[in-house]
Scaffold this active site. Structure first.
Site, PDB file in Angstrom:
ATOM      1  N   CYS A 156      33.785 -56.138  21.127  1.00 46.46           N
ATOM      2  CA  CYS A 156      32.531 -56.778  21.532  1.00 46.46           C
ATOM      3  C   CYS A 156      31.909 -57.323  20.252  1.00 46.46           C
ATOM      4  O   CYS A 156      31.925 -56.655  19.216  1.00 46.46           O
ATOM      5  CB  CYS A 156      31.601 -55.764  22.198  1.00 46.46           C
ATOM      6  N   ASP A 173       2.181 -57.432  25.738  1.00 47.98           N
ATOM      7  CA  ASP A 173       3.640 -57.634  25.718  1.00 47.98           C
ATOM      8  C   ASP A 173       4.255 -56.879  26.897  1.00 47.98           C
ATOM      9  O   ASP A 173       4.931 -55.866  26.722  1.00 47.98           O
ATOM     10  CB  ASP A 173       4.189 -57.097  24.372  1.00 47.98           C
ATOM     11  N   CYS A 182       8.875 -61.606  27.650  1.00 46.71           N
ATOM     12  CA  CYS A 182      10.341 -61.760  27.695  1.00 46.71           C
ATOM     13  C   CYS A 182      10.753 -62.476  28.977  1.00 46.71           C
ATOM     14  O   CYS A 182      11.942 -62.556  29.281  1.00 46.71           O
ATOM     15  CB  CYS A 182      11.023 -60.402  27.560  1.00 46.71           C
TER      16      CYS A 182
HETATM   17  C1  LIG Z   1       8.517 -55.535  26.558  1.00 45.48           C
HETATM   18  S1  LIG Z   1       8.195 -53.859  26.189  1.00 45.48           S
HETATM   19  C2  LIG Z   1       7.163 -54.051  24.813  1.00 45.48           C
HETATM   20  C3  LIG Z   1       7.297 -52.994  23.771  1.00 45.48           C
HETATM   21  C4  LIG Z   1       6.618 -53.233  22.452  1.00 45.48           C
HETATM   22  N1  LIG Z   1       5.509 -54.130  22.487  1.00 45.48           N
HETATM   23  C5  LIG Z   1       7.629 -53.645  21.403  1.00 45.48           C
HETATM   24  O1  LIG Z   1       7.564 -54.772  20.899  1.00 45.48           O
HETATM   25  O2  LIG Z   1       8.500 -52.832  21.058  1.00 45.48           O
HETATM   26  C6  LIG Z   1       7.101 -53.438  27.493  1.00 45.48           C
HETATM   27  C7  LIG Z   1       6.526 -52.052  27.431  1.00 45.48           C
HETATM   28  O3  LIG Z   1       5.644 -51.892  28.527  1.00 45.48           O
HETATM   29  C8  LIG Z   1       5.712 -50.568  29.025  1.00 45.48           C
HETATM   30  N2  LIG Z   1       5.199 -50.595  30.402  1.00 45.48           N
HETATM   31  C9  LIG Z   1       5.836 -51.021  31.505  1.00 45.48           C
HETATM   32  N3  LIG Z   1       5.044 -50.928  32.581  1.00 45.48           N
HETATM   33  C10 LIG Z   1       3.848 -50.425  32.145  1.00 45.48           C
HETATM   34  C11 LIG Z   1       2.633 -50.102  32.782  1.00 45.48           C
HETATM   35  N4  LIG Z   1       2.490 -50.273  34.100  1.00 45.48           N
HETATM   36  N5  LIG Z   1       1.638 -49.604  32.047  1.00 45.48           N
HETATM   37  C12 LIG Z   1       1.791 -49.440  30.703  1.00 45.48           C
HETATM   38  N6  LIG Z   1       2.923 -49.733  30.037  1.00 45.48           N
HETATM   39  C13 LIG Z   1       3.952 -50.211  30.740  1.00 45.48           C
HETATM   40  C14 LIG Z   1       7.183 -50.238  28.886  1.00 45.48           C
HETATM   41  O4  LIG Z   1       7.383 -48.845  28.869  1.00 45.48           O
HETATM   42  C15 LIG Z   1       7.548 -50.926  27.567  1.00 45.48           C
HETATM   43  O5  LIG Z   1       7.389 -50.048  26.489  1.00 45.48           O
END
Ligand SMILES: C[S@@+](CC[C@H](N)C(=O)[O-])C[C@H]1O[C@@H](n2cnc3c(N)ncnc32)[C@H](O)[C@@H]1O
Length: 470
Positions: A179, A401, A428
């Protein structure tokens, strides 16, 4: 070009691929109908078999490439035809970026109903292969065989294997020899365990019958050159375990964290399992500028470290902090964005759903000597309320995010009610970001945006948007 019927199955002949759809499938228009065609790229002329025929669109699989597109290149990977991982390998990188930019532009203009003059160039990844810092492989006693292998009588059946699940199939594993998504040492480690398994007759986990020893192998590394290897086994076999782990430790002495899990439950999820150390540390260390992040087996970290640094720099730049601001970092994960902007803010409040991630965020902030970040665990739509604001203060800037699904409608409404002067929205999934921006249109205007490619060879694209209060 004509469409013809052959018994039950429909075929397209000479379809001209004119575009790429948001999910990375090639698109052709035939007689007012849209065909999403797997295996083709824009500019190709192809024959295709229709797999699913709906009123306004159809899904099809390319059966013959009649005229290859000038944008087409040879895929690097020997597993390209069957592995679902890197479906855009047959497109030049410049073309991939072009279509990723278009994906963001289309989402913002069509779904977000924004009036944008032109497409913004995507910030490309310097590494187009070997950019990932984490891969998980699954062992199988009976790997999926390609049509050529099935027809080959010299191949014994069934064949044990280790690799990736076929797209959408929990029970079918495509065996992988090489990979290209991670440093090649990853291939050495996986192939070593596979060979040991063959030489010593170690059983592999059968997902339907729930027995077998070798189950999954997760390999992680960091930009500081540290390696973590986690072997999950499905049965408690101390001698076999010792054989594999001792062999890994002596063959690859540079592994910093050699871990194992004895998981006898029916699913592969790690989060409710005890991770044990065979050799070395229980964490590896990642760096972002002068910050250090300890990553445990259960910790989340962006999977393309180098490009994560670029994404965070763009986010910090869009934030335009002066040192006086109270910042909320929503969906903070292990708090990496919060810590990344902390030196330029008065205070940062991080909010995240996963309790363990918040524990990691606090620990890493402390180790980094950061004292102006606080982290709270909870579901965003419940935690981010008037009481929370009264307690922690109204933010001057919000960084958000969210996961691919975007923000919950209640969270979008709350952000509008909070009315921070600026919001930096990192996403994303441009489609859900555009949907959320549309919901916020009466309160915020888009100042600028910058798409970033975190995952070359795939249709995925990240987008950072700066919003200003109207
Ligand atoms: C795209 S990641 C972003 C992580 C971080 N900002 C980074 O750059 O490493 C989205 C994050 O949102 C959290 N998440 C998902 N649903 C959520 C919710 N309902 N309330 C709070 N956090 C949540 C996930 O666990 C994850 O850590």
């Amino acid at each position: 070009m004509r469409k013809k019927k052959k018994t039950e199955t429909q075929y397209l002949e000479g379809a001209v691929i004119t575009d790429m759809a948001a999910d990375g499938l090639a698109l052709a228009r035939v007689e007012d109908k849209v065909y999403f065609i797997e295996g083709a790229v824009p500019g190709d002329v192809v024959n295709a078999r229709v797999l699913r025929d709906k009123k306004r669109y159809a899904m099809a699989q390319m059966t013959e490439l009649i005229t290859p597109s000038p944008q087409r290149i040879d895929a690097v990977c020997e597993h390209f035809d069957y592995c679902g991982g890197c479906k855009w390998q047959n497109l030049s990188y410049a073309t991939q970026l072009e279509y990723k930019g278009k994906q963001v532009y289309d989402a913002l203009t069509r779904l977000g109903k924004l009036d944008l003059s032109e497409q913004v160039r995507v910030y490309g990844s310097t590494q187009q292969y070997e950019f990932r810092n984490k891969l998980e492989f699954t062992f199988s006693p009976s790997r999926w065989l390609t049509p050529e292998e099935l027809a080959d009588e010299s191949i014994l059946k069934p064949q044990p294997g280790v690799g990736f699940h076929l797209p959408g199939r929990f029970d079918k594993v495509l065996h992988v020899d090489t990979c290209h998504l991670m440093d090649d040492k990853m291939n050495l480690i996986r192939n070593h365990v596979h060979q040991l398994g063959l030489e010593h007759g170690l059983t592999r986990y059968n997902v339907r019958e729930h027995h077998g020893f070798l189950r999954t192998l997760t390999i992680r590394n960091t930009s500081l050159g540290e390696w973590m290897v986690l072997l999950m086994v499905g049965e408690d076999q101390p001698e076999a375990l010792k054989l594999v782990l001792d062999s890994l430790a002596s063959t690859f002495p540079w592994i910093n964290s050699l871990l194992y899990v004895i998981n006898t439950k029916k699913n592969d999820t790690l989060y409710d399992q005890e991770v044990l150390v065979w050799k070395g540390s229980d964490v590896i260390v990642e760096a972002l500028e002068d910050l250090r992040f300890e990553i445990s087996a259960k910790s989340f970290f962006q999977t393309n470290s180098k490009q994560a640094l670029e994404l965070y720099k763009i986010t910090r730049d869009f934030a335009g902090l002066t040192g006086k601001e109270l910042v909320y970092d929503l969906y903070t994960g292990t708090g990496s964005i919060a810590q990344f902007v902390a030196a330029k803010a008065k205070k940062v409040i991080g909010v995240e759903y996963v309790e363990a991630a918040v524990v990691d965020a606090r620990k890493n902030a402390e180790k980094n000597g950061i004292s102006n970040c606080e982290f709270f665990a909870g579901d965003m739509k419940d935690l981010l309320n008037d009481e929370f604001l009264a307690k922690h203060g109204r933010p001057d800037l919000i960084i958000t995010d969210p996961p691919r699904a975007g923000m919950h409608a209640d969270v979008v409404e709350m952000l509008c009610r909070i009315g921070a002067p600026r919001i930096v929205y990192v996403s994303c999934n441009p489609a859900t970001q555009a949907r959320d921006l549309d919901l916020m249109r009466a309160h915020y205007r888009l100042v600028k945006y910058q798409p970033v490619d975190m995952f070359p060879q795939t249709a995925h694209v990240e987008n950072v948007a700066l919003l200003e209060k109207i």
